[in-house]
Design a protein around this motif. Structure first.
Motif, short mmCIF file in Angstrom:
data_model
loop_
_atom_site.label_atom_id
_atom_site.label_comp_id
_atom_site.label_asym_id
_atom_site.label_seq_id
_atom_site.Cartn_x
_atom_site.Cartn_y
_atom_site.Cartn_z
N TYR A 1 0.88 -1.24 0.02
CA TYR A 1 -0.01 0.09 0.08
C TYR A 1 1.01 1.07 -0.12
O TYR A 1 2.27 1.14 0.55
N SER B 1 -4.66 -2.05 -3.10
CA SER B 1 -3.46 -3.08 -3.00
C SER B 1 -2.45 -2.79 -4.33
O SER B 1 -3.14 -2.61 -5.26
N GLN C 1 0.92 -8.89 -5.80
CA GLN C 1 0.11 -8.25 -6.69
C GLN C 1 0.63 -7.94 -8.13
O GLN C 1 1.81 -7.70 -8.05
#
Length: 150
Positions: free
Chosen positions: A2, A9, A110
């Protein structure tokens, strides 16, 4: 991961830096391609304002009418074809990057994924893919410099 500026995200800083670089170098080359189109446009048929708003696929047709034709006059037909082929490939990859979607991969990272437009086969936009895209943009820039002559 973050950041202070968003609660969403995000992927790693390195990945986002490569992603930003990839988009930046493509956009830079897009402008450079347009500059070369305008220089090769003997009939002043095109203007920057029109060209900058065109999609990559539409620019490809104009590359054929201008850069390839001018390359042929200079006995550098391969150079014009190389520019067209590299640009077309970059447009396709850029489209896959832009039309990607964020996922959390099995290791919890991610990252972006995309799909083949026709087959819908999904694949991950890896750092290797981004690096190749950046390097291929460099190849295009060198070809455009060669075409321009300086």
């Amino acid at each position: 991961m973050y950041e202070d500026y968003t609660n969403q995200s995000l992927s790693s800083k390195e990945y986002r830096e490569l992603l930003g670089t990839a988009i930046y170098v493509f956009n830079s080359n897009n402008g450079f391609l347009i500059e070369n189109i305008l220089r090769a446009d003997e009939n002043n048929k095109y203007d920057w304002y029109e060209l900058i708003d065109k999609m990559g696929g539409d620019l490809k047709k104009i590359v054929t009418k201008t850069i390839i034709n001018e390359s042929e006059k200079q006995n550098k037909k391969k150079l014009g074809k190389d520019i067209e082929e590299i640009f077309s490939s970059l447009v396709e990859t850029r489209n896959r990057i832009i039309h990607s979607f964020a996922i959390t991969d099995p290791s919890g990272v991610q990252i972006l994924r995309t799909k083949e437009k026709k087959t819908h086969t999904q694949f991950t936009i890896t750092t290797e893919l981004l690096m190749k895209f950046i390097k291929d943009n460099e190849k295009l820039a060198l070809k455009l410099h060669e075409f321009r002559g300086y």
